[in-house]
Design a protein around this motif. Structure first.
Motif, PDB file in Angstrom:
ATOM      1  N   CYS A  13      51.982 -14.568  11.566  1.00  0.00           N
ATOM      2  CA  CYS A  13      50.716 -13.832  11.633  1.00  0.00           C
ATOM      3  C   CYS A  13      50.775 -12.570  10.775  1.00  0.00           C
ATOM      4  O   CYS A  13      49.871 -12.315   9.970  1.00  0.00           O
ATOM      5  CB  CYS A  13      50.414 -13.477  13.078  1.00  0.00           C
ATOM      6  SG  CYS A  13      48.848 -12.602  13.317  1.00  0.00           S
ATOM      7  N   LEU A  14      51.831 -11.800  10.929  1.00  0.00           N
ATOM      8  CA  LEU A  14      51.964 -10.553  10.175  1.00  0.00           C
ATOM      9  C   LEU A  14      52.115 -10.829   8.682  1.00  0.00           C
ATOM     10  O   LEU A  14      51.503 -10.142   7.847  1.00  0.00           O
ATOM     11  CB  LEU A  14      53.152  -9.755  10.694  1.00  0.00           C
ATOM     12  CG  LEU A  14      53.427  -8.409  10.012  1.00  0.00           C
ATOM     13  CD1 LEU A  14      52.223  -7.487  10.141  1.00  0.00           C
ATOM     14  CD2 LEU A  14      54.676  -7.760  10.593  1.00  0.00           C
ATOM     15  N   GLY A  15      52.918 -11.831   8.323  1.00  0.00           N
ATOM     16  CA  GLY A  15      53.109 -12.149   6.915  1.00  0.00           C
ATOM     17  C   GLY A  15      51.828 -12.604   6.242  1.00  0.00           C
ATOM     18  O   GLY A  15      51.503 -12.179   5.130  1.00  0.00           O
ATOM     19  N   THR A  16      51.059 -13.475   6.920  1.00  0.00           N
ATOM     20  CA  THR A  16      49.792 -13.941   6.357  1.00  0.00           C
ATOM     21  C   THR A  16      48.784 -12.800   6.276  1.00  0.00           C
ATOM     22  O   THR A  16      47.968 -12.739   5.343  1.00  0.00           O
ATOM     23  CB  THR A  16      49.216 -15.090   7.203  1.00  0.00           C
ATOM     24  OG1 THR A  16      50.238 -16.050   7.462  1.00  0.00           O
ATOM     25  CG2 THR A  16      48.079 -15.779   6.466  1.00  0.00           C
ATOM     26  N   PHE A  17      48.831 -11.898   7.243  1.00  0.00           N
ATOM     27  CA  PHE A  17      47.982 -10.708   7.228  1.00  0.00           C
ATOM     28  C   PHE A  17      48.220  -9.892   5.952  1.00  0.00           C
ATOM     29  O   PHE A  17      47.269  -9.515   5.243  1.00  0.00           O
ATOM     30  CB  PHE A  17      48.298  -9.870   8.472  1.00  0.00           C
ATOM     31  CG  PHE A  17      47.726  -8.484   8.458  1.00  0.00           C
ATOM     32  CD1 PHE A  17      46.398  -8.259   8.792  1.00  0.00           C
ATOM     33  CD2 PHE A  17      48.512  -7.397   8.121  1.00  0.00           C
ATOM     34  CE1 PHE A  17      45.865  -6.968   8.795  1.00  0.00           C
ATOM     35  CE2 PHE A  17      48.002  -6.110   8.115  1.00  0.00           C
ATOM     36  CZ  PHE A  17      46.678  -5.896   8.444  1.00  0.00           C
ATOM     37  N   LEU A  18      49.476  -9.648   5.622  1.00  0.00           N
ATOM     38  CA  LEU A  18      49.800  -8.846   4.443  1.00  0.00           C
ATOM     39  C   LEU A  18      49.492  -9.598   3.146  1.00  0.00           C
ATOM     40  O   LEU A  18      48.961  -9.020   2.190  1.00  0.00           O
ATOM     41  CB  LEU A  18      51.285  -8.460   4.475  1.00  0.00           C
ATOM     42  CG  LEU A  18      51.708  -7.551   5.641  1.00  0.00           C
ATOM     43  CD1 LEU A  18      53.227  -7.373   5.653  1.00  0.00           C
ATOM     44  CD2 LEU A  18      51.018  -6.202   5.540  1.00  0.00           C
ATOM     45  N   ILE A  19      49.790 -10.892   3.111  1.00  0.00           N
ATOM     46  CA  ILE A  19      49.539 -11.680   1.900  1.00  0.00           C
ATOM     47  C   ILE A  19      48.042 -11.788   1.625  1.00  0.00           C
ATOM     48  O   ILE A  19      47.602 -11.778   0.469  1.00  0.00           O
ATOM     49  CB  ILE A  19      50.187 -13.069   2.024  1.00  0.00           C
ATOM     50  CG1 ILE A  19      51.717 -12.932   2.006  1.00  0.00           C
ATOM     51  CG2 ILE A  19      49.737 -13.984   0.889  1.00  0.00           C
ATOM     52  CD1 ILE A  19      52.445 -14.221   2.292  1.00  0.00           C
ATOM     53  N   CYS A  76      50.476 -24.190  16.432  1.00  0.00           N
ATOM     54  CA  CYS A  76      50.588 -22.762  16.745  1.00  0.00           C
ATOM     55  C   CYS A  76      50.803 -21.945  15.476  1.00  0.00           C
ATOM     56  O   CYS A  76      50.252 -20.837  15.344  1.00  0.00           O
ATOM     57  CB  CYS A  76      51.731 -22.528  17.728  1.00  0.00           C
ATOM     58  SG  CYS A  76      51.439 -23.190  19.383  1.00  0.00           S
ATOM     59  N   TYR A  77      51.581 -22.485  14.544  1.00  0.00           N
ATOM     60  CA  TYR A  77      51.778 -21.812  13.258  1.00  0.00           C
ATOM     61  C   TYR A  77      50.447 -21.628  12.533  1.00  0.00           C
ATOM     62  O   TYR A  77      50.145 -20.553  12.021  1.00  0.00           O
ATOM     63  CB  TYR A  77      52.740 -22.636  12.387  1.00  0.00           C
ATOM     64  CG  TYR A  77      54.151 -22.134  12.349  1.00  0.00           C
ATOM     65  CD1 TYR A  77      54.847 -21.877  13.526  1.00  0.00           C
ATOM     66  CD2 TYR A  77      54.813 -21.935  11.149  1.00  0.00           C
ATOM     67  CE1 TYR A  77      56.150 -21.432  13.500  1.00  0.00           C
ATOM     68  CE2 TYR A  77      56.113 -21.488  11.113  1.00  0.00           C
ATOM     69  CZ  TYR A  77      56.779 -21.242  12.288  1.00  0.00           C
ATOM     70  OH  TYR A  77      58.081 -20.787  12.263  1.00  0.00           O
ATOM     71  N   VAL A  78      49.661 -22.701  12.484  1.00  0.00           N
ATOM     72  CA  VAL A  78      48.371 -22.638  11.785  1.00  0.00           C
ATOM     73  C   VAL A  78      47.454 -21.618  12.451  1.00  0.00           C
ATOM     74  O   VAL A  78      46.768 -20.837  11.776  1.00  0.00           O
ATOM     75  CB  VAL A  78      47.709 -24.030  11.752  1.00  0.00           C
ATOM     76  CG1 VAL A  78      46.294 -23.935  11.190  1.00  0.00           C
ATOM     77  CG2 VAL A  78      48.534 -24.993  10.907  1.00  0.00           C
ATOM     78  N   GLY A  79      47.444 -21.602  13.776  1.00  0.00           N
ATOM     79  CA  GLY A  79      46.626 -20.618  14.482  1.00  0.00           C
ATOM     80  C   GLY A  79      47.054 -19.194  14.177  1.00  0.00           C
ATOM     81  O   GLY A  79      46.204 -18.310  13.961  1.00  0.00           O
ATOM     82  N   ALA A  80      48.365 -18.953  14.149  1.00  0.00           N
ATOM     83  CA  ALA A  80      48.872 -17.613  13.840  1.00  0.00           C
ATOM     84  C   ALA A  80      48.532 -17.218  12.405  1.00  0.00           C
ATOM     85  O   ALA A  80      48.167 -16.068  12.136  1.00  0.00           O
ATOM     86  CB  ALA A  80      50.385 -17.566  14.060  1.00  0.00           C
ATOM     87  N   GLN A  81      48.639 -18.165  11.492  1.00  0.00           N
ATOM     88  CA  GLN A  81      48.325 -17.873  10.094  1.00  0.00           C
ATOM     89  C   GLN A  81      46.847 -17.553   9.918  1.00  0.00           C
ATOM     90  O   GLN A  81      46.490 -16.603   9.202  1.00  0.00           O
ATOM     91  CB  GLN A  81      48.720 -19.076   9.227  1.00  0.00           C
ATOM     92  CG  GLN A  81      50.216 -19.321   9.151  1.00  0.00           C
ATOM     93  CD  GLN A  81      50.558 -20.743   8.749  1.00  0.00           C
ATOM     94  OE1 GLN A  81      49.681 -21.574   8.525  1.00  0.00           O
ATOM     95  NE2 GLN A  81      51.844 -21.034   8.677  1.00  0.00           N
ATOM     96  N   CYS A  82      45.977 -18.323  10.557  1.00  0.00           N
ATOM     97  CA  CYS A  82      44.532 -18.069  10.446  1.00  0.00           C
ATOM     98  C   CYS A  82      44.163 -16.729  11.074  1.00  0.00           C
ATOM     99  O   CYS A  82      43.325 -15.995  10.529  1.00  0.00           O
ATOM    100  CB  CYS A  82      43.746 -19.195  11.118  1.00  0.00           C
ATOM    101  SG  CYS A  82      43.811 -20.781  10.239  1.00  0.00           S
ATOM    102  N   ALA A  83      44.790 -16.400  12.210  1.00  0.00           N
ATOM    103  CA  ALA A  83      44.519 -15.116  12.849  1.00  0.00           C
ATOM    104  C   ALA A  83      44.953 -13.962  11.957  1.00  0.00           C
ATOM    105  O   ALA A  83      44.219 -12.977  11.778  1.00  0.00           O
ATOM    106  CB  ALA A  83      45.232 -15.040  14.199  1.00  0.00           C
ATOM    107  N   GLY A  84      46.139 -14.073  11.369  1.00  0.00           N
ATOM    108  CA  GLY A  84      46.617 -13.022  10.470  1.00  0.00           C
ATOM    109  C   GLY A  84      45.738 -12.878   9.240  1.00  0.00           C
ATOM    110  O   GLY A  84      45.442 -11.754   8.803  1.00  0.00           O
ATOM    111  N   ALA A  85      45.302 -14.019   8.684  1.00  0.00           N
ATOM    112  CA  ALA A  85      44.440 -13.971   7.494  1.00  0.00           C
ATOM    113  C   ALA A  85      43.097 -13.335   7.824  1.00  0.00           C
ATOM    114  O   ALA A  85      42.555 -12.555   7.024  1.00  0.00           O
ATOM    115  CB  ALA A  85      44.244 -15.381   6.941  1.00  0.00           C
TER     116      ALA A  85
END
Length: 261
Positions: A13-19, A76-85
């Motif tokens: 989540c944090l990594g996708t947020f920053l990217i 769960c990974y996809v959900g975390a990535q979408c939330a971070g994005a």
């Protein structure tokens, strides 16, 4: 085990947020350098995927003992990535007072020069290239170097190269931010832009959502049934050559009387 899985999801989540923030800055050098640093610090924690297209291939791969990921964790990974994005797009939209929807072409006033085919090829082939390189670097047998920082650099550089296919870094071709090749980032940006531009956000979202997944599936098939098979054939051929060389040297030494027959 639960705490370990949660640490993975927080990292994704944090990594996708920053990217996502780096992506929306449209600064290619900052995206490359930032992606590299984030990958270095996240690689051992979550695998530094930050992309649902990569996660899909990671779940599908046959080498499950190496992947350590099933479908539940993948979702769960996809959900975390979408939330971070989404959080990253929201923050960038707040800084810039707006977030532009992903549109395949150049919007000038009420007119739009759509480049649909170019965007479709960019998103699918770019994701294909990115996923193939990621699967290679996640396989210890395929590591380019013993230095983790060098191996981690290959992933962001492959993303940079994937975005450049068909002039993908040019905003006129693929989107206002350049090629995306990441459904999570596309989801975050279009959901943020939906408030101001609901029509444009909904009209072209399918390009940036579906085609990277299509490229991911093709990359998985290519890696499993073409690339790995080719590597195995080459490995067997090299072993046969080594055995032949050893047998030849033994025969030469026997002929010379160095060894007893």
């Amino acid at each position: 085990m639960i705490k370990y899985s949660l640490s993975k999801l927080v990292t994704e989540c944090l990594g996708t947020f920053l990217i996502t923030m780096l992506f929306m800055s449209t600064n290619s050098f900052a995206l490359l350098a930032g992606y590299w640093i984030i990958t270095i610090f996240s690689w051992k924690l979550s695998g530094a995927q930050f992309n649902p297209a990569i996660t899909l291939a990671y779940v599908l791969r046959k080498d499950r003992d190496a992947a350590h990921m099933g479908w539940p964790l993948g979702f769960c990974y996809v959900g975390a990535q979408c939330a971070g994005a989404y959080l990253g797009a929201l923050l960038m939209g707040f800084f810039n007072w707006t977030a532009l929807p992903l549109v395949p072409g150049e919007v000038v006033g009420d007119d739009t020069d759509y480049k649909i085919f170019g965007a479709m090829m960019q998103e699918s082939l770019g994701a294909f290239m990115l996923v193939v390189f990621y699967m290679m670097q996640s396989d210890e047998k395929m590591h380019f170097s013993n230095e983790q920082s060098i191996n981690c650099f290959i992933i962001p550089s492959s993303y940079f190269a994937a975005r450049a296919i068909f002039n993908g870094t040019n905003a006129v071709v693929s989107s206002p931010y350049g090629a995306c090749c990441n459904p999570a980032i596309a989801f975050g940006i279009d959901l943020t832009a939906f408030i101001d531009e609901p029509g444009l956000s909904a009209s072209w979202f399918w390009i940036y959502l579906a085609l990277p997944f299509a490229g991911s599936i093709c990359a998985f098939l290519f890696y499993e049934f073409v690339f790995k098979k080719t590597q195995q054939m080459l490995g067997h051929h090299e072993e046969e050559e080594i055995d032949d060389d050893v047998a030849k040297r033994v025969d030469e030494q026997v002929e010379e009387g160095v060894l007893d027959a």
